[in-house]
Design a protein around this motif. Structure first.
Motif, mmCIF file in Angstrom:
data_model
loop_
_atom_site.group_PDB
_atom_site.id
_atom_site.type_symbol
_atom_site.label_atom_id
_atom_site.label_comp_id
_atom_site.label_asym_id
_atom_site.label_seq_id
_atom_site.Cartn_x
_atom_site.Cartn_y
_atom_site.Cartn_z
ATOM 1 N N UNK A 287 4.870 1.824 6.535
ATOM 2 C CA UNK A 287 4.308 1.504 5.221
ATOM 3 C C UNK A 287 3.213 0.451 5.422
ATOM 4 N N UNK A 288 2.016 0.683 4.856
ATOM 5 C CA UNK A 288 0.898 -0.236 5.121
ATOM 6 C C UNK A 288 1.170 -1.670 4.633
ATOM 7 N N UNK A 289 0.442 -2.599 5.201
ATOM 8 C CA UNK A 289 0.539 -4.012 4.818
ATOM 9 C C UNK A 289 0.117 -4.182 3.363
ATOM 10 N N UNK A 290 0.832 -5.031 2.593
ATOM 11 C CA UNK A 290 0.416 -5.218 1.206
ATOM 12 C C UNK A 290 -0.155 -6.597 0.923
ATOM 13 N N UNK A 291 0.128 -7.607 1.731
ATOM 14 C CA UNK A 291 -0.462 -8.916 1.449
ATOM 15 C C UNK A 291 -0.188 -9.923 2.551
ATOM 16 N N UNK B 175 -10.267 6.170 5.711
ATOM 17 C CA UNK B 175 -8.920 5.738 5.354
ATOM 18 C C UNK B 175 -8.755 5.659 3.846
ATOM 19 N N UNK B 176 -7.520 5.697 3.383
ATOM 20 C CA UNK B 176 -7.257 5.710 1.942
ATOM 21 C C UNK B 176 -6.527 4.440 1.509
ATOM 22 N N UNK B 177 -6.292 4.306 0.209
ATOM 23 C CA UNK B 177 -5.671 3.105 -0.340
ATOM 24 C C UNK B 177 -6.718 2.018 -0.532
ATOM 25 N N UNK C 25 -5.055 3.175 5.608
ATOM 26 C CA UNK C 25 -3.888 4.050 5.587
ATOM 27 C C UNK C 25 -4.350 5.493 5.494
ATOM 28 N N UNK C 26 -3.415 6.401 5.846
ATOM 29 C CA UNK C 26 -3.687 7.837 5.758
ATOM 30 C C UNK C 26 -2.554 8.463 4.938
ATOM 31 N N UNK D 255 -3.734 -3.644 -0.980
ATOM 32 C CA UNK D 255 -3.474 -2.768 -2.113
ATOM 33 C C UNK D 255 -2.721 -3.510 -3.233
ATOM 34 N N UNK D 256 -3.152 -3.259 -4.427
ATOM 35 C CA UNK D 256 -2.343 -3.670 -5.569
ATOM 36 C C UNK D 256 -2.535 -5.110 -6.009
#
Lengths: 637, 256
Positions: A270-274, A346-348, A353-354, B3-4
């Motif tokens: 799961x990609x990094x979020x912060x 890449x996406x997101x 991310x893919x 993200x987000x």
């Protein structure tokens, strides 16, 4: 020092059987006279403690968690390989051996890998007997699925919790021995040093993590089953407590470190979020059986995935590797994800991310079947990201997952320190430069259940052991060293927390010693890491409470070691002027962007020898001879 | 930019946390405020941020058990707003995310409490009693090397699935923390049932349930009186029906 791998002579398929016969045994009545210290209680440690306890040795088992059952093997999801050929699809011991050697990009020992493939069938038998609830067919037989790097279905699994179930099986067997008095349990203990007397490993120094007490334990052999060092990158799929301290301190006592630069970056996380992110979560490779990996064909396409028509999607793994498709080995899948993201596709939000898309699988098989296969993984994904993967494609990105490198061991799993054996992920032995999915569980259990009982007996029966107590001068010296290190850490009282240092180190490692490595980047890392280490020893801030549970103090010692290990990894990566498996040097690639090995110059195990503080380590080489497989450019096309 | 974070508003949260220096010290609730909490943070990452702030101020960080942070090791263990593992059903603390809370919320955080789980520090308690219960019978006695071919034992698919439902227990102890009696019945039942459903478990079926239940009693865990709190908080949603199976197994074993 010349490295003797102790590979038995004779034909590959008979080496292990012949060796088992040639090795010495310990009489049942004598076994209780030997004390074996087993550090770590993951698959390797728990299985070793259980089997040695059953044999009648006096075993002491140590773990850093509150219970042996929490070791990080518990988090392995997808499965365990075994050459049972229950699927009648052409599998055999030879094929598992061949796939593993090839998957490791021809950087593993043939003899070890063959033994691993041979014992794989016994592991499944043992685990079934333990009551591991593997997935079944309607007729009651065991079910199999396929995994990356193989064209047969040889992976046994228990939903997405295979590691948990195998570990609970091994832990149960070990707890049975606790009940019978052969295994003594020491939980919430961290091994902080190794005691070597007369050239043999004779004990360990531990810290009781609850009381802070530094304790000494004497024995006739030490089994290090302490896992890998992926947490050197700060962000990884490893558990927060996973660390390299025990292994690193053995390195400093004379155990060589093999192939430290071989790191596995897992493609589906799961990609990094912060910035606050403390760790990364893996989504099992098994998802690639039914999920299709893609990115938009066009750069910077910000449309939501359902708005992107079929002909504007690039299923890049299926396109580039039609034979293996989405099931290429991990290193290949990860590198390709990085490549498409580097291209700006890449996406997101982050573009890092893919997609891993189940739309077609749901259409073909129905949502219920997908839920049955991967329900718990989908739920986990949704809990973490807040998105429903049945409706919206998962977004994934590679993350550090496993380290193929580790302490160098010979065929008997013995390190360069006599009496110090290294099992499971902590050793370097079986996976070469890239591990195939569902092979870590196999190796941990092979080492613990089926290899060490024989090779340890041979060591014990071949050597004489003087009676040693923990009052021995060497125990006192080593113990004082450990106590002084704790005092030194607490006396710094600087301004930056342990986590801040760890995060900074992780960033250097990820940027320069990560998925794509270059000479200039590695040289940069070799300047930055020592600088950071110097700052650490001047400016780290640790809560000053040595007599109670103090996680930051534990972490401080581990990060201090990571700051040294990271440098060795960069050094190893810089010296290896080739690409192989997970070690990708951008200067060395084929015109298609695949890893370009240099067998003429680098077909060896790099075993690094510690020579003292702030001194350059010495590189020792163990040549790799391939007598049974034809070494070639890996192809999954 | 991750993200987000751009579109979701960050929050300020007030925490009331149980602080206790060690087993012998007296504990108390202490109030803290954490600003700029992202909705994508996990609950443990919130505590990480709090701890970094405390360390920088020269205060002791809040100790809490955690390891895999994937909801499988069973190490994390806190009572959040009175509920073991917090408000989200079927979720361990480490998998609870801050999007389940609102800006300005006050959240109480306490350790597992139970006679058989003595305190160690802050939110950390001693759950080694679970290991002792497992040592009393949480296994099949099969020597390494003595197993028959894996497919020699046929297990009907539905029984394998039922056994797996039980085997999914992560041994976190939320069931004990939530139970008014401090009973470990759900934990014990999960293991007893797993083996009762599988042919491999049959040889020791009777002795296992007797030994494990007696060990549970001996260690100071209470009995089950069907409150169902255990099932409600279990992060693996293990059903209370397993306790019924365990009781039946126990009676069968006790009268034979």
């Amino acid at each position: 020092m010349s490295l003797d791998s102790k590979i038995p002579s004779g034909p590959l398929a008979q080496k292990w059987d012949q060796h088992k016969f040639d090795m010495k045994l310990v009489n049942p009545a004598n076994r209780r006279k030997y004390t074996v210290l087993v550090v770590g209680t993951g698959l390797a440690g728990a299985s070793a403690a259980a089997s040695l306890g059953e044999l009648g040795y006096n075993v002491k088992s140590f773990c850093i968690q509150d219970s042996p059952r929490r070791a990080h093997s518990i988090a392995a999801q997808g499965g365990i390989n075994a050459a049972k050929n229950y699927s009648n699809d052409g599998d055999s011991v030879w094929r598992l051996f061949y796939d593993t050697i090839k998957g490791g990009d021809y950087r593993a020992r043939e003899a070890n890998v063959y033994r691993l493939a041979q014992t794989s069938v016994n592991i499944i038998d043992q685990c079934v007997a333990q009551g591991v609830p593997f997935a079944r067919e309607y007729g009651g037989q065991l079910d199999n699925r396929s995994f990356g790097g193989a064209q047969v279905s040889r992976t046994f699994y228990a939903r997405g919790q295979t590691g948990q179930q195998l570990l609970l099986g091994a832990y149960g067997s070990m707890m049975r021995q606790v009940d019978q008095g052969t295994v003594q349990l020491f939980a919430r203990r961290e091994m902080l040093d190794l005691v070597v007397i007369d050239g043999k490993a004779r004990g360990i120094i531990t810290r009781n993590l609850v009381t802070g007490e530094i304790e000494s334990h004497a024995g006739d052999a030490v089994l290090l089953c302490t896992g890998g060092y992926g947490n050197v990158y700060y962000l990884s799929t490893n558990a927060k407590n996973s660390n390299a301290t025990a292994a690193w301190r053995c390195y400093k006592r004379g155990a060589f470190f093999g192939n430290p630069c071989y790191t596995q970056i897992h493609p589906t996380c799961i990609p990094v979020s912060g910035e606050y992110q403390a760790k990364l979560t893996l989504m099992s490779e098994s998802l690639r059986n039914d999920g299709r990996v893609w990115v938009p064909k066009n750069k910077g396409d910000k449309r939501s995935p359902d708005q992107i028509p079929e002909d504007e999607r690039d299923y890049y793994l299926e396109r580039k590797y039609p034979s293996f498709g989405n099931l290429v080995p991990r290193d290949v899948a990860s590198r390709n994800a990085k490549m498409v993201c580097d291209e700006g596709r890449g996406v997101g939000e982050s573009g890092l991310s893919v997609y891993l898309d189940f739309r077609d699988a749901i259409k073909r098989l129905g949502e219920d079947t997908i839920r049955e296969r991967y329900g718990n993984l989908f739920d986990m994904y949704e809990r973490i990201t807040g998105e429903n993967p049945y409706k919206v494609p998962m977004r994934i990105y590679p993350a550090v997952h496993y380290t193929m490198g580790g302490l160098w061991v010979d065929y008997n799993l013995q390190s360069t320190i006599p009496g110090l054996f290294v099992l499971g992920e902590a050793n370097f032995s079986d996976h070469g430069a890239n591990r195939l999915g569902a092979s870590a569980l196999m190796q941990g259990l092979a080492d613990g259940y089926f290899v060490i009982p024989y090779t340890l007996a041979n060591y014990l029966a071949s050597n004489s052991f003087s009676k040693i107590s923990t009052d021995h001068a060497e125990f006192i010296t080593v113990r004082e060293g450990v106590e002084n290190l704790t005092k030194k850490l607490l006396s710094i009282n600087g301004k930056k927390t342990v986590t801040e240092f760890h995060r900074e180190l992780g960033k250097i490692m990820w940027d320069y010693v990560g998925m794509g490595r270059t000479e200039s980047g590695l040289k940069h890392a070799l300047q930055e890491i020592p600088k950071l280490r110097e700052e650490f020893w001047k400016n780290v801030l640790i809560p000053n409470d040595p007599q109670n549970l103090n996680k930051n103090l534990e972490f401080a010692g581990r990060v201090a070691d990571f700051l040294e290990l990271g440098e060795l990894m960069a050094r190893d990566a810089l010296h290896r002027n080739e690409s192989c498996g997970g070690h990708f040097r951008e200067e060395f690639q084929t015109p298609e962007g695949e890893a370009q090995r240099d067998d003429g110059n680098f077909s060896y195990v790099a075993a690094w020898e510690y020579t003292g503080e702030n001194k350059e380590p010495v590189l020792n080489k163990e040549p790799l001879d391939f007598e049974n497989v034809h070494v070639s450019q890996r192809s999954y096309k | 930019m991750a993200r987000g974070i751009m579109e979701k508003k960050n929050m300020t949260l007030h925490l009331r946390v149980w602080r206790q220096k060690n087993a012998s010290a007296k504990g108390k609730m202490v109030d803290y405020t954490v600003n700029d909490v992202s909705q994508d943070m996990s609950f443990l990452e919130l505590l990480d941020v709090l701890n970094e702030n405390l360390i920088k101020k020269g205060e002791d960080p809040v100790e809490f058990d955690n390891d895999c942070r994937e909801g499988i090791c069973g190490m994390c263990s806190m009572v959040i707003n009175g509920i073991a593992h917090g408000p989200e059903k079927g979720t361990a603390t480490c998998q609870l995310h801050m999007r389940k809370f609102k800006d300005g919320d006050t959240i109480t955080v306490e350790p597992w409490r139970g006679t058989a789980f003595p305190p160690i520090k802050d939110l950390v308690v001693d759950r080694s009693a679970f290991d002792q219960i497992m040592a009393a019978g949480g296994y099949t006695s099969c020597r390494v090397g003595a197993a028959a071919d894996a497919n020699a034992i046929l297990v009907p698919k539905d029984m394998a699935e039922k056994a797996m439902d039980a085997a999914a227990c992560i041994g976190c102890g939320a069931c004990v923390a939530a139970c008014p009696n401090g009973s470990a019945s759900l934990f014990v039942a999960a293991k007893v049932t797993q083996f009762a459903f599988l042919p491999q478990g049959h040889a020791e079926r009777k002795q296992r349930v007797l030994n494990m239940v007696h060990k549970m009693d001996e260690l100071g865990f209470g009995d089950c009186s069907n409150h169902g709190e255990c099932e409600a908080v279990c992060p693996k949603e293990i059903s209370i029906k397993h306790i019924a199976v365990m009781r039946r197994e126990y009676f069968k074993a006790a009268i034979s």
